[in-house]
Design an enzyme around this catalytic site. Structure first.
Site, PDB file in Angstrom:
ATOM      1  N   ARG A 212     -17.573 -60.465  10.032  1.00 49.75           N
ATOM      2  CA  ARG A 212     -16.480 -60.702   8.848  1.00 49.75           C
ATOM      3  C   ARG A 212     -17.155 -61.939   8.118  1.00 49.75           C
ATOM      4  O   ARG A 212     -16.274 -62.820   7.557  1.00 49.75           O
ATOM      5  CB  ARG A 212     -15.183 -60.934   9.443  1.00 49.75           C
ATOM      6  CG  ARG A 212     -14.614 -59.571   9.876  1.00 49.75           C
ATOM      7  CD  ARG A 212     -14.458 -58.523   9.080  1.00 49.75           C
ATOM      8  NE  ARG A 212     -13.701 -57.439   9.799  1.00 49.75           N
ATOM      9  CZ  ARG A 212     -14.209 -56.458  10.581  1.00 49.75           C
ATOM     10  NH1 ARG A 212     -15.694 -56.549  10.512  1.00 49.75           N
ATOM     11  NH2 ARG A 212     -13.727 -55.564  11.226  1.00 49.75           N
TER      12      ARG A 212
ATOM     13  N   SER B 114      -5.894 -57.551   7.851  1.00 43.76           N
ATOM     14  CA  SER B 114      -5.717 -58.414   8.943  1.00 43.76           C
ATOM     15  C   SER B 114      -5.976 -59.766   8.512  1.00 43.76           C
ATOM     16  O   SER B 114      -6.710 -60.429   7.867  1.00 43.76           O
ATOM     17  CB  SER B 114      -6.835 -57.899   9.890  1.00 43.76           C
ATOM     18  OG  SER B 114      -6.716 -56.675  10.369  1.00 43.76           O
TER      19      SER B 114
ATOM     20  N   GLU C 146      -8.932 -64.535   8.921  1.00 52.17           N
ATOM     21  CA  GLU C 146      -9.935 -63.853   8.341  1.00 52.17           C
ATOM     22  C   GLU C 146      -9.836 -64.024   6.752  1.00 52.17           C
ATOM     23  O   GLU C 146     -10.655 -63.855   5.972  1.00 52.17           O
ATOM     24  CB  GLU C 146      -9.859 -62.414   8.768  1.00 52.17           C
ATOM     25  CG  GLU C 146     -10.834 -61.495   8.137  1.00 52.17           C
ATOM     26  CD  GLU C 146     -10.832 -60.094   8.720  1.00 52.17           C
ATOM     27  OE1 GLU C 146     -10.273 -59.958   9.867  1.00 52.17           O
ATOM     28  OE2 GLU C 146     -10.730 -58.930   7.990  1.00 52.17           O
TER      29      GLU C 146
HETATM   30  C1  LIG Z   1      -4.692 -52.525   3.492  1.00 52.16           C
HETATM   31  C2  LIG Z   1      -6.093 -53.590   3.646  1.00 52.16           C
HETATM   32  C3  LIG Z   1      -7.040 -52.987   4.878  1.00 52.16           C
HETATM   33  C4  LIG Z   1      -8.268 -53.654   5.171  1.00 52.16           C
HETATM   34  N1  LIG Z   1      -8.924 -53.078   5.931  1.00 52.16           N
HETATM   35  C5  LIG Z   1     -10.227 -53.809   6.434  1.00 52.16           C
HETATM   36  C6  LIG Z   1     -11.135 -53.369   7.239  1.00 52.16           C
HETATM   37  O1  LIG Z   1     -10.879 -52.410   7.611  1.00 52.16           O
HETATM   38  N2  LIG Z   1     -12.254 -53.951   7.245  1.00 52.16           N
HETATM   39  C7  LIG Z   1     -12.330 -55.035   6.583  1.00 52.16           C
HETATM   40  O2  LIG Z   1     -13.695 -55.869   6.994  1.00 52.16           O
HETATM   41  N3  LIG Z   1     -11.563 -55.635   5.712  1.00 52.16           N
HETATM   42  C8  LIG Z   1     -10.439 -55.081   5.631  1.00 52.16           C
HETATM   43  N4  LIG Z   1      -9.451 -55.635   4.557  1.00 52.16           N
HETATM   44  C9  LIG Z   1     -10.089 -56.801   3.673  1.00 52.16           C
HETATM   45  C10 LIG Z   1     -10.562 -56.650   2.539  1.00 52.16           C
HETATM   46  O3  LIG Z   1     -10.212 -55.354   1.927  1.00 52.16           O
HETATM   47  C11 LIG Z   1     -12.222 -56.608   2.695  1.00 52.16           C
HETATM   48  O4  LIG Z   1     -12.612 -57.938   3.244  1.00 52.16           O
HETATM   49  C12 LIG Z   1     -12.686 -56.223   1.337  1.00 52.16           C
HETATM   50  O5  LIG Z   1     -14.308 -56.248   1.679  1.00 52.16           O
HETATM   51  C13 LIG Z   1     -12.751 -57.827   0.398  1.00 52.16           C
HETATM   52  O6  LIG Z   1     -13.513 -57.429  -0.825  1.00 52.16           O
HETATM   53  P1  LIG Z   1     -12.752 -57.946  -2.382  1.00 52.16           P
HETATM   54  O7  LIG Z   1     -13.703 -57.481  -3.368  1.00 52.16           O
HETATM   55  O8  LIG Z   1     -11.321 -57.550  -2.248  1.00 52.16           O
HETATM   56  O9  LIG Z   1     -13.061 -59.371  -1.802  1.00 52.16           O
HETATM   57  P2  LIG Z   1     -11.950 -60.547  -2.569  1.00 52.16           P
HETATM   58  O10 LIG Z   1     -10.557 -60.437  -1.683  1.00 52.16           O
HETATM   59  O11 LIG Z   1     -11.909 -60.681  -3.988  1.00 52.16           O
HETATM   60  O12 LIG Z   1     -12.758 -61.939  -1.955  1.00 52.16           O
HETATM   61  C14 LIG Z   1     -13.026 -62.087  -0.459  1.00 52.16           C
HETATM   62  C15 LIG Z   1     -13.838 -63.155  -0.051  1.00 52.16           C
HETATM   63  O13 LIG Z   1     -15.173 -62.844  -0.744  1.00 52.16           O
HETATM   64  C16 LIG Z   1     -15.679 -63.642  -1.895  1.00 52.16           C
HETATM   65  N5  LIG Z   1     -16.308 -62.567  -2.751  1.00 52.16           N
HETATM   66  C17 LIG Z   1     -15.968 -61.458  -3.330  1.00 52.16           C
HETATM   67  N6  LIG Z   1     -16.578 -60.827  -4.119  1.00 52.16           N
HETATM   68  C18 LIG Z   1     -17.827 -61.667  -3.747  1.00 52.16           C
HETATM   69  C19 LIG Z   1     -19.153 -61.363  -4.356  1.00 52.16           C
HETATM   70  N7  LIG Z   1     -19.772 -60.469  -5.153  1.00 52.16           N
HETATM   71  N8  LIG Z   1     -20.118 -62.232  -3.871  1.00 52.16           N
HETATM   72  C20 LIG Z   1     -19.850 -63.203  -3.070  1.00 52.16           C
HETATM   73  N9  LIG Z   1     -18.664 -63.375  -2.799  1.00 52.16           N
HETATM   74  C21 LIG Z   1     -17.574 -62.691  -3.018  1.00 52.16           C
HETATM   75  C22 LIG Z   1     -14.524 -64.252  -2.227  1.00 52.16           C
HETATM   76  O14 LIG Z   1     -15.051 -65.336  -2.965  1.00 52.16           O
HETATM   77  C23 LIG Z   1     -13.691 -64.372  -1.210  1.00 52.16           C
HETATM   78  O15 LIG Z   1     -14.226 -65.623  -0.413  1.00 52.16           O
HETATM   79  C24 LIG Z   1      -8.401 -54.852   4.284  1.00 52.16           C
HETATM   80  C25 LIG Z   1      -7.592 -55.446   3.342  1.00 52.16           C
HETATM   81  C26 LIG Z   1      -6.349 -54.602   3.114  1.00 52.16           C
HETATM   82  C27 LIG Z   1      -5.447 -55.172   1.970  1.00 52.16           C
END
Ligand SMILES: Cc1cc2nc3c(=O)[nH]c(=O)nc-3n(C[C@H](O)[C@H](O)[C@H](O)COP(=O)(O)OP(=O)(O)OC[C@H]3O[C@@H](n4cnc5c(N)ncnc54)[C@H](O)[C@@H]3O)c2cc1C
Length: 314
Positions: A175, A225, A302
């Site tokens: 992660r 999570s 996380e």
């Molecule tokens: C219902 C639900 C279920 C989920 N299930 C899972 C799962 O099964 N497995 C899992 O791993 N995660 C899960 N997640 C968490 C989340 O969806 C993931 O971590 C997802 O990959 C985050 O992507 P995001 O674009 O929304 O990132 P954001 O939430 O926008 O950002 C998260 C972090 O990454 C950084 N970031 C975002 N984009 C970039 C980029 N392009 N370059 C550099 N840094 C960046 C941000 O600065 C921040 O620190 C879940 C979330 C929800 C709400």
């Protein structure tokens, strides 16, 4: 001249027109918590990202990168700097190699690759957010992680350079990535998929989506999570689910204001309507304290916290 005006003056006119002021972070995050971000800048390609970053550095404004906002807790006081939204959506497939912009929805990419007869990513079906967010955090589930499919990427470094990196340069771990820790932004990604058994991959996708519907708050505001699973006791062992410990300390009954633990998953906080960041932080602290008091282990977040004036997230 305000620091925001200085930032805007450093941008070419076309980009300046795309910048929005005072956008509530609750509208940009899936937990739906957070006050206004001073400046929100959508970057549709690497060069736009570079220009926004350069202007933020030169004007001295704090800076934060947002994808789909599905793993972030923003503060009720908002954010006093520049939020760059990675917004590029392009996607090209050649043979079994996929080149995609990091702003593309991760699940949208999975659906598209399966439609094109490419397998590999189906394990991640239903993970919200963008491709870039998934890479930056090495998203994973059901025994797989996105790192298994990465060939190379275009990245904006903390110094403002656009560079190509290979899979080994990400510093993937559970992660997280060293690349994200160093303040780099993922902008374009090349993935290696396979011409595999599409029918069974689609079945796997449907099974994961159904599983998520049963166990996760698919319709309620959440950030997934809250705490990371615990490192295995022995090398090569299995991680211990934080949710199992939280369940044993009665977390499912915990609530602070409108922030509550999801009744079907003890490691997920949901916003029942008007939760503030203070409610969410208090609830997370209670969850962590209860596990520490009973089991002597300290859970680590996380979810990433976006502090009001920091340009590095905790
Ligand atoms: C219902 C639900 C279920 C989920 N299930 C899972 C799962 O099964 N497995 C899992 O791993 N995660 C899960 N997640 C968490 C989340 O969806 C993931 O971590 C997802 O990959 C985050 O992507 P995001 O674009 O929304 O990132 P954001 O939430 O926008 O950002 C998260 C972090 O990454 C950084 N970031 C975002 N984009 C970039 C980029 N392009 N370059 C550099 N840094 C960046 C941000 O600065 C921040 O620190 C879940 C979330 C929800 C709400």
């Amino acid at each position: 001249m305000t620091v925001e005006d200085r930032f805007l003056n450093l941008l070419p006119g076309g980009l300046r027109a795309c910048v929005e002021r005072g956008v509530p972070l609750r509208d940009l995050t899936t937990l739906q918590v957070g006050g206004p971000a001073a400046l929100v800048c959508p970057a549709h390609n690497p060069e736009q990202a570079r220009r926004f970053h350069e202007a933020a550095l030169r004007s001295g404004l704090p800076w934060f990168v947002l994808g789909g906002g599905s793993n972030v807790l923003a503060d009720d006081r908002g954010f006093s700097g520049v939020v760059m939204r990675v917004a590029g959506q392009a996607c090209e497939m050649r043979g079994d190699v996929v080149t995609a912009a990091a702003g593309l929805g991760f699940d949208e990419l999975i659906a598209r690759t399966l439609r094109a007869g490419l397998t590999g990513l189906e394990f991640a079906s239903g993970i919200p957010g963008t491709l870039g967010g998934a890479l930056a955090g090495n998203a994973g589930c059901y025994g797989h992680e996105i790192r298994e499919f990465v060939r190379q990427a275009t990245v904006l470094t903390g110094d403002g350079d656009l560079v190509q990196v290979g899979c080994d340069d990400f510093g993937f771990r559970y992660r997280g990535t060293a690349l994200r820790d160093a303040g780099s932004v993922v902008l374009e990604v090349v993935l290696q998929l396979s011409h595999g058994d599409v029918e069974s991959a689609c079945e796997e996708r449907q099974a994961h989506l159904a599983d998520r519907l049963a166990k996760h708050p698919v319709h309620e505001p959440s950030a997934g999570s809250w705490f990371r699973n615990l490192e295995p006791a022995e090398p090569g062992g299995r991680r211990q689910a934080a949710g199992a410990l939280l369940e044993q300390v009665g977390a499912k009954a915990m609530r602070e204001g409108d922030a509550a633990v999801f009744p079907r998953h003890a490691n997920i906080i949901v916003n029942l309507g008007r939760a503030g960041s203070g409610d969410v932080r208090r609830l997370a602290a209670r969850m962590r304290d209860a596990v520490r008091d009973r089991f002597g282990v300290t859970l680590e977040e996380e979810v990433r916290y976006l502090d009001p004036a920091a340009d590095v997230v905790a």
